[in-house]
Design a protein around this motif. Structure first.
Motif, PDB file in Angstrom:
ATOM      1  N   GLU A 106       0.796  -1.214   0.000  1.00 44.39           N
ATOM      2  CA  GLU A 106       0.000   0.000   0.000  1.00 44.39           C
ATOM      3  C   GLU A 106       0.832   1.269   0.000  1.00 44.39           C
ATOM      4  N   LYS A 107       2.073   1.210   0.488  1.00 42.12           N
ATOM      5  CA  LYS A 107       2.895   2.410   0.579  1.00 42.12           C
ATOM      6  C   LYS A 107       3.378   2.831  -0.801  1.00 42.12           C
ATOM      7  N   PRO A 108       3.132   4.091  -1.191  1.00 39.98           N
ATOM      8  CA  PRO A 108       3.703   4.567  -2.451  1.00 39.98           C
ATOM      9  C   PRO A 108       5.204   4.783  -2.289  1.00 39.98           C
ATOM     10  N   LYS A 109       5.919   4.648  -3.388  1.00 38.63           N
ATOM     11  CA  LYS A 109       7.362   4.871  -3.344  1.00 38.63           C
ATOM     12  C   LYS A 109       7.643   6.352  -3.108  1.00 38.63           C
ATOM     13  N   LYS A 110       8.592   6.625  -2.223  1.00 38.62           N
ATOM     14  CA  LYS A 110       8.951   8.009  -1.922  1.00 38.62           C
ATOM     15  C   LYS A 110       9.910   8.533  -2.987  1.00 38.62           C
ATOM     16  N   GLN A 111       9.887   9.854  -3.167  1.00 31.34           N
ATOM     17  CA  GLN A 111      10.720  10.443  -4.207  1.00 31.34           C
ATOM     18  C   GLN A 111      12.197  10.236  -3.917  1.00 31.34           C
ATOM     19  N   GLY A 112      12.902   9.730  -4.920  1.00 27.52           N
ATOM     20  CA  GLY A 112      14.351   9.624  -4.840  1.00 27.52           C
ATOM     21  C   GLY A 112      14.877   8.513  -3.959  1.00 27.52           C
ATOM     22  N   LYS A 113      14.017   7.773  -3.275  1.00 29.29           N
ATOM     23  CA  LYS A 113      14.494   6.717  -2.394  1.00 29.29           C
ATOM     24  C   LYS A 113      14.234   5.359  -3.027  1.00 29.29           C
ATOM     25  N   GLN A 114      15.056   4.401  -2.636  1.00 32.49           N
ATOM     26  CA  GLN A 114      14.872   3.030  -3.090  1.00 32.49           C
ATOM     27  C   GLN A 114      13.614   2.463  -2.442  1.00 32.49           C
ATOM     28  N   PRO A 115      12.913   1.565  -3.139  1.00 30.05           N
ATOM     29  CA  PRO A 115      11.770   0.929  -2.488  1.00 30.05           C
ATOM     30  C   PRO A 115      12.235   0.173  -1.253  1.00 30.05           C
ATOM     31  N   VAL A 116      11.380   0.130  -0.243  1.00 32.49           N
ATOM     32  CA  VAL A 116      11.752  -0.513   1.006  1.00 32.49           C
ATOM     33  C   VAL A 116      12.026  -1.997   0.779  1.00 32.49           C
ATOM     34  N   MET A 117      11.270  -2.620  -0.098  1.00 31.39           N
ATOM     35  CA  MET A 117      11.464  -4.037  -0.383  1.00 31.39           C
ATOM     36  C   MET A 117      11.448  -4.230  -1.897  1.00 31.39           C
ATOM     37  N   GLN A 118      12.362  -5.024  -2.391  1.00 32.33           N
ATOM     38  CA  GLN A 118      12.401  -5.313  -3.820  1.00 32.33           C
ATOM     39  C   GLN A 118      11.117  -6.033  -4.227  1.00 32.33           C
ATOM     40  N   GLU A 119      10.632  -5.770  -5.433  1.00 32.05           N
ATOM     41  CA  GLU A 119       9.396  -6.392  -5.910  1.00 32.05           C
ATOM     42  C   GLU A 119       9.505  -7.912  -5.922  1.00 32.05           C
ATOM     43  N   THR A 120      10.678  -8.449  -6.261  1.00 30.33           N
ATOM     44  CA  THR A 120      10.827  -9.907  -6.289  1.00 30.33           C
ATOM     45  C   THR A 120      10.720 -10.492  -4.887  1.00 30.33           C
ATOM     46  N   GLN A 121      11.273  -9.806  -3.890  1.00 29.05           N
ATOM     47  CA  GLN A 121      11.155 -10.284  -2.516  1.00 29.05           C
ATOM     48  C   GLN A 121       9.698 -10.283  -2.080  1.00 29.05           C
ATOM     49  N   TYR A 122       8.992  -9.253  -2.458  1.00 33.37           N
ATOM     50  CA  TYR A 122       7.585  -9.149  -2.094  1.00 33.37           C
ATOM     51  C   TYR A 122       6.789 -10.291  -2.727  1.00 33.37           C
ATOM     52  N   SER A 123       6.992 -10.530  -4.011  1.00 32.21           N
ATOM     53  CA  SER A 123       6.219 -11.559  -4.691  1.00 32.21           C
ATOM     54  C   SER A 123       6.551 -12.951  -4.148  1.00 32.21           C
ATOM     55  N   LYS A 124       7.789 -13.178  -3.729  1.00 31.83           N
ATOM     56  CA  LYS A 124       8.152 -14.472  -3.156  1.00 31.83           C
ATOM     57  C   LYS A 124       7.409 -14.724  -1.848  1.00 31.83           C
ATOM     58  N   MET A 125       7.140 -13.673  -1.086  1.00 26.97           N
ATOM     59  CA  MET A 125       6.493 -13.849   0.205  1.00 26.97           C
ATOM     60  C   MET A 125       4.970 -13.815   0.122  1.00 26.97           C
ATOM     61  N   MET A 126       4.409 -13.544  -1.041  1.00 26.51           N
ATOM     62  CA  MET A 126       2.957 -13.488  -1.169  1.00 26.51           C
ATOM     63  C   MET A 126       2.304 -14.850  -0.977  1.00 26.51           C
ATOM     64  N   HIS A 127       3.096 -15.914  -0.945  1.00 22.30           N
ATOM     65  CA  HIS A 127       2.518 -17.233  -0.695  1.00 22.30           C
ATOM     66  C   HIS A 127       1.900 -17.327   0.692  1.00 22.30           C
ATOM     67  N   LEU A 128       2.177 -16.360   1.558  1.00 24.57           N
ATOM     68  CA  LEU A 128       1.539 -16.331   2.869  1.00 24.57           C
ATOM     69  C   LEU A 128       0.029 -16.195   2.745  1.00 24.57           C
ATOM     70  N   GLN A 129      -0.422 -15.372   1.803  1.00 24.96           N
ATOM     71  CA  GLN A 129      -1.861 -15.231   1.613  1.00 24.96           C
ATOM     72  C   GLN A 129      -2.462 -16.556   1.159  1.00 24.96           C
ATOM     73  N   LYS A 130      -1.762 -17.254   0.299  1.00 30.90           N
ATOM     74  CA  LYS A 130      -2.240 -18.562  -0.153  1.00 30.90           C
ATOM     75  C   LYS A 130      -2.311 -19.533   1.021  1.00 30.90           C
ATOM     76  N   LEU A 131      -1.325 -19.483   1.905  1.00 32.48           N
ATOM     77  CA  LEU A 131      -1.301 -20.343   3.074  1.00 32.48           C
ATOM     78  C   LEU A 131      -2.508 -20.070   3.970  1.00 32.48           C
ATOM     79  N   GLU A 132      -2.796 -18.801   4.207  1.00 36.08           N
ATOM     80  CA  GLU A 132      -3.939 -18.464   5.050  1.00 36.08           C
ATOM     81  C   GLU A 132      -5.246 -18.939   4.418  1.00 36.08           C
ATOM     82  N   ARG A 133      -5.405 -18.751   3.110  1.00 37.91           N
ATOM     83  CA  ARG A 133      -6.620 -19.222   2.426  1.00 37.91           C
ATOM     84  C   ARG A 133      -6.753 -20.740   2.519  1.00 37.91           C
TER      85      ARG A 133
END
Length: 143
Positions: A106-133
């Motif tokens: 939900e957090k928008p990227k801030k100007q000039g700063k690196q994203p807090v988490m790489q998109e690939t790291q985020y997508s790898k951890m999205m399996h948590l939602q699948k686990l909960e379902r």
């Protein structure tokens, strides 16, 4: 002898957490405790810390902790013989990790700063939602 301080699950609250506040912050805290109807500051602070919005700051240590928690959850799931043995205590870390992941999403990227988490790291951890379902589906099947 005084009565032991226990939580809603009858567990002994034996740990002390302390931090410093300015007089102005303390006054605001006291006002919030009174306005919201909590009996003690402790009750308010525990509720606020455990049940309010998560503002996550991603780093390597966080990812290591995620992996460790996921291994513990998997070990516990393997130990269970039926869904009826699953309790709320098992779902708490899963929900916490999901809240953190959603905060990153939900957090928008801030100007000039690196994203807090790489998109690939985020997508790898999205399996948590699948686990909960999956856990919710299995629980419904056995009810």
């Amino acid at each position: 002898m005084s009565q032991k301080n226990k939580d809603d699950h009858n567990r002994l609250r034996s740990r002390t957490i302390a931090f410093r506040m300015s007089p102005e912050e303390e006054a605001e805290l006291n006002d919030r405790v009174k306005l919201l109807g909590y009996r003690t500051k402790q009750d308010y602070l525990i509720y606020a810390v455990l049940h309010n919005e998560v503002n996550a700051v991603g780093n390597a240590l966080m990812l290591v902790q995620f992996r460790k928690d996921l291994r513990e959850i998997l070990t516990e799931l393997k130990r269970l013989n039926s869904v009826s043995e699953m309790d709320e205590e098992l779902m708490t870390p899963v929900r916490t990790m999901l809240e953190i992941l959603q905060a990153f999403q939900e957090k928008p990227k801030k100007q000039g700063k690196q994203p807090v988490m790489q998109e690939t790291q985020y997508s790898k951890m999205m399996h948590l939602q699948k686990l909960e379902r999956l856990m919710a589906e299995r629980k419904r099947q056995y009810e």
